[in-house]
Enzyme design. Structure first.
Site, short mmCIF file in Angstrom:
data_model
loop_
_atom_site.label_atom_id
_atom_site.label_comp_id
_atom_site.label_asym_id
_atom_site.label_seq_id
_atom_site.Cartn_x
_atom_site.Cartn_y
_atom_site.Cartn_z
N LYS A 50 3.09 10.51 6.55
CA LYS A 50 2.30 9.59 5.68
C LYS A 50 2.31 8.18 6.21
O LYS A 50 3.47 7.67 6.65
CB LYS A 50 3.07 9.49 4.11
CG LYS A 50 2.93 11.07 3.56
CD LYS A 50 2.95 10.73 2.01
CE LYS A 50 2.75 12.05 1.34
NZ LYS A 50 1.88 12.06 0.22
N SER A 51 1.42 7.29 5.95
CA SER A 51 1.13 6.09 6.64
C SER A 51 0.16 5.30 5.66
O SER A 51 -0.95 5.85 5.66
CB SER A 51 0.89 6.23 8.10
OG SER A 51 0.54 4.87 8.51
N TYR A 100 0.92 -1.18 -0.13
CA TYR A 100 0.05 0.10 -0.16
C TYR A 100 1.00 1.25 0.13
O TYR A 100 0.80 2.18 0.75
CB TYR A 100 -0.89 -0.06 1.14
CG TYR A 100 -2.32 0.69 0.68
CD1 TYR A 100 -3.11 0.03 -0.07
CD2 TYR A 100 -2.60 1.98 1.24
CE1 TYR A 100 -4.17 0.66 -0.49
CE2 TYR A 100 -3.86 2.62 0.66
CZ TYR A 100 -4.49 2.09 0.01
OH TYR A 100 -5.86 2.38 -0.42
N HIS A 149 7.46 5.37 1.07
CA HIS A 149 7.99 4.41 0.59
C HIS A 149 8.89 4.66 -0.73
O HIS A 149 10.07 4.06 -0.73
CB HIS A 149 6.88 3.18 0.16
CG HIS A 149 6.13 2.53 1.53
ND1 HIS A 149 4.94 2.86 1.54
CD2 HIS A 149 6.54 1.79 2.31
CE1 HIS A 149 4.56 2.25 2.45
NE2 HIS A 149 5.17 1.48 3.16
P1 AMP Z 1 5.54 -0.37 6.36
O1 AMP Z 1 5.15 -0.62 4.78
O2 AMP Z 1 4.61 0.63 6.75
O3 AMP Z 1 6.14 -1.43 6.82
O4 AMP Z 1 6.80 0.74 5.85
C1 AMP Z 1 7.85 0.31 5.03
C2 AMP Z 1 9.22 0.94 5.23
O5 AMP Z 1 8.73 2.43 4.74
C3 AMP Z 1 9.56 1.31 6.66
O6 AMP Z 1 11.09 1.29 6.64
C4 AMP Z 1 8.96 2.53 7.20
O7 AMP Z 1 9.71 3.13 8.19
C5 AMP Z 1 9.07 3.34 5.82
N1 AMP Z 1 8.10 4.43 5.97
C6 AMP Z 1 6.76 4.41 6.12
N2 AMP Z 1 6.03 5.55 6.08
C7 AMP Z 1 7.07 6.42 5.87
C8 AMP Z 1 7.32 7.94 5.79
N3 AMP Z 1 6.03 8.77 5.99
N4 AMP Z 1 8.23 8.42 5.31
C9 AMP Z 1 9.62 7.81 5.37
N5 AMP Z 1 9.57 6.56 5.27
C10 AMP Z 1 8.46 5.61 5.73
#
Ligand code: AMP
Length: 281
Positions: free
Chosen positions: A184-185, A32, A37
């Protein structure tokens, strides 16, 4: 760009690259994908000859009652983003590919995983360390990219790589935010319109503490207290934790000196969001 689901096939691909003397970067994600990312993938593409983005919603890092089933997924859009960013492979294994029937080995850590998010998510980092170790063994990258958004995760992975001699360079990347400051999340999609507005309180509260710090305030209680009072003013926000810790050891400190991490986790309605500031003198 290739989408690979099997570990065997990915290993063969990496072997092929290695024969040609190419360097490999890995960006582990749960999919997603958004601009956060993408910033990791962009950096990986700049610094490596070949880039693997893994998209895997890792069941092992979700506790009972957490959002494993409802976690948002959109492989088509994710592949498009990866291809546009210049990734070479999206590794998208099924859970059975990563965890065979008799799976029973884990990578765990005694120190950095206990506080902060580890308090409310006691098995989370065991799942993260295990899956990241598996990805490291499968891809054997030169470099792996992680966001400072998940600051505790970044510190844990760095520590694990040192403890277990993975010989992989861990690259931390800055938090990418929405225009109004919300980090962002993928989980922001859970927020209603009203909650989405309220969620900006996380970054604003951290900004309040950063301003105090810039004006010379070093007392951890004063800094975390300012964040708490700020968050308390938002009726939709419920604090999970507000902590000021040493950025390397994640141990609580009384004074904000050296490299520190101010980390917060806050429920906005039912959605638990995290944010932080890493401050170095
Ligand atoms: P996730 O898919 O949430 O497990 O995130 C995968 C990677 O993307 C992890 O290393 C997160 O820290 C990084 N990430 C997620 N959101 C952000 C963001 N807003 N800014 C920078 N890195 C992010």
């Amino acid at each position: 760009m290739k989408v690979i689901e099997s570990i065997k096939e990915l290993r063969e691909q990496v072997r092929e690259w290695r024969k040609q003397g190419l360097s490999v970067g890995l960006v582990p994600t749960m999919g997603y994908l958004h601009e956060g990312h993408k910033s990791l993938i962009d950096r990986a593409v700049k610094e490596n000859d070949r880039v693997v983005v893994s998209v895997f919603v890792n069941p092992m890092q979700f506790g009972v009652g957490e959002d494993l089933e409802s976690y948002p997924r959109d492989m088509e859009r994710d592949c498009q983003l990866c291809e546009n960013a210049g990734a070479d492979v999206v590794f998208h294994p099924q859970p059975e590919e990563m965890y065979t029937k008799n799976f029973s080995s884990f990578v765990d850590m005694n120190t950095l995983t206990k506080g902060l998010c580890g308090k409310t998510r006691p098995i989370h980092f065991r799942g993260v360390c295990t899956v990241v170790s598996k990805l490291f063994n499968i891809v054997t990258p030169d470099r792996a990219y992680f966001g400072e958004k998940d600051a505790q995760q970044l510190a844990v992975i760095r520590h694990m790589v040192e403890d277990l001699n993975f010989g992989i360079e861990i690259v931390g990347c800055p938090i990418i935010r929405e225009e109004d400051g919300l980090a962002k999340s993928s989980r922001n999609t859970y927020l209603s319109a009203e909650e989405r507005k309220a969620a900006t309180v996380l970054n604003r509260s951290l900004q309040e503490a950063e301003n105090l710090y810039k004006n010379g305030e070093r007392d951890a209680e004063v800094l975390t207290g300012a964040i708490r009072s700020y968050l308390d003013k938002e009726p939709l926000a419920k604090i999970d934790y507000v902590e000021l810790v040493d950025w390397n050891t994640l141990e609580t400190v009384e004074k904000a000196e050296g490299s520190i991490l101010i980390a917060i986790a806050v429920y906005i309605g039912k959605t638990r969001l995290i944010d932080n500031r890493i401050i170095a003198e």
